[in-house]
Design a protein around this motif. Structure first.
Motif, PDB file in Angstrom:
ATOM      1  N   THR A   1       0.844  -1.193   0.000  1.00 58.38           N
ATOM      2  CA  THR A   1       0.000   0.000   0.000  1.00 58.38           C
ATOM      3  C   THR A   1       0.880   1.244   0.000  1.00 58.38           C
ATOM      4  N   ASN A   2       0.511   2.236  -0.811  1.00 58.51           N
ATOM      5  CA  ASN A   2       1.256   3.488  -0.960  1.00 58.51           C
ATOM      6  C   ASN A   2       2.639   3.292  -1.584  1.00 58.51           C
TER       7      ASN A   2
ATOM      8  N   ALA B   1      -0.088  -2.354  -4.374  1.00 62.76           N
ATOM      9  CA  ALA B   1       0.790  -1.423  -5.090  1.00 62.76           C
ATOM     10  C   ALA B   1       0.084  -0.811  -6.294  1.00 62.76           C
ATOM     11  N   ARG B   2       0.483   0.398  -6.637  1.00 62.66           N
ATOM     12  CA  ARG B   2       0.146   0.983  -7.937  1.00 62.66           C
ATOM     13  C   ARG B   2       1.222   0.453  -8.871  1.00 62.66           C
ATOM     14  N   VAL B   3       0.839  -0.080  -9.995  1.00 67.34           N
ATOM     15  CA  VAL B   3       1.791  -0.757 -10.870  1.00 67.34           C
ATOM     16  C   VAL B   3       1.949  -0.004 -12.183  1.00 67.34           C
ATOM     17  N   VAL B   4       3.189   0.217 -12.566  1.00 70.31           N
ATOM     18  CA  VAL B   4       3.528   0.811 -13.851  1.00 70.31           C
ATOM     19  C   VAL B   4       4.063  -0.311 -14.724  1.00 70.31           C
TER      20      VAL B   4
ATOM     21  N   VAL C   1       4.783   2.143  -5.322  1.00 70.94           N
ATOM     22  CA  VAL C   1       4.665   2.044  -6.772  1.00 70.94           C
ATOM     23  C   VAL C   1       5.676   1.005  -7.243  1.00 70.94           C
TER      24      VAL C   1
ATOM     25  N   ASN D   1      -4.523  -2.979 -13.025  1.00 67.77           N
ATOM     26  CA  ASN D   1      -5.044  -1.843 -12.258  1.00 67.77           C
ATOM     27  C   ASN D   1      -6.459  -1.534 -12.733  1.00 67.77           C
TER      28      ASN D   1
ATOM     29  N   TRP E   1      -7.899   2.042 -13.394  1.00 71.08           N
ATOM     30  CA  TRP E   1      -7.340   2.931 -14.424  1.00 71.08           C
ATOM     31  C   TRP E   1      -8.139   2.835 -15.654  1.00 71.08           C
TER      32      TRP E   1
ATOM     33  N   ALA F   1      -0.124  -5.635  -7.648  1.00 68.72           N
ATOM     34  CA  ALA F   1      -1.419  -4.958  -7.587  1.00 68.72           C
ATOM     35  C   ALA F   1      -2.338  -5.600  -6.551  1.00 68.72           C
TER      36      ALA F   1
ATOM     37  N   HIS G   1      -5.686  -2.651 -17.595  1.00 62.71           N
ATOM     38  CA  HIS G   1      -6.941  -2.743 -16.860  1.00 62.71           C
ATOM     39  C   HIS G   1      -7.081  -4.063 -16.105  1.00 62.71           C
TER      40      HIS G   1
END
Length: 57
Positions: A8-9, A34-37, A11, A54, A57, A30, A51
């Protein structure tokens, strides 16, 4: 035994993320907050998968 992590929080930048191990790793990050790039040589493949990793998004 399943390990649980809290991202959490955080990337995560995952290369080769449109298929195979990279996609599985991206989903794992994810699922644990996590926010995943996603990074991939073929841009259209990332667009198809973002999608799934995430959903917001």
């Amino acid at each position: 035994m399943t390990a649980t992590y809290d991202f959490t929080n955080k990337v995560a930048l995952v290369t080769g993320a449109s298929q195979g191990i990279g996609f599985s790793v991206a989903k794992g990050f994810a699922e644990n907050g996590a926010r995943v790039v996603l990074s991939e040589a073929l841009l259209h493949k990332c667009g198809e998968r973002i999608h799934l990793v995430n959903p917001a998004w």
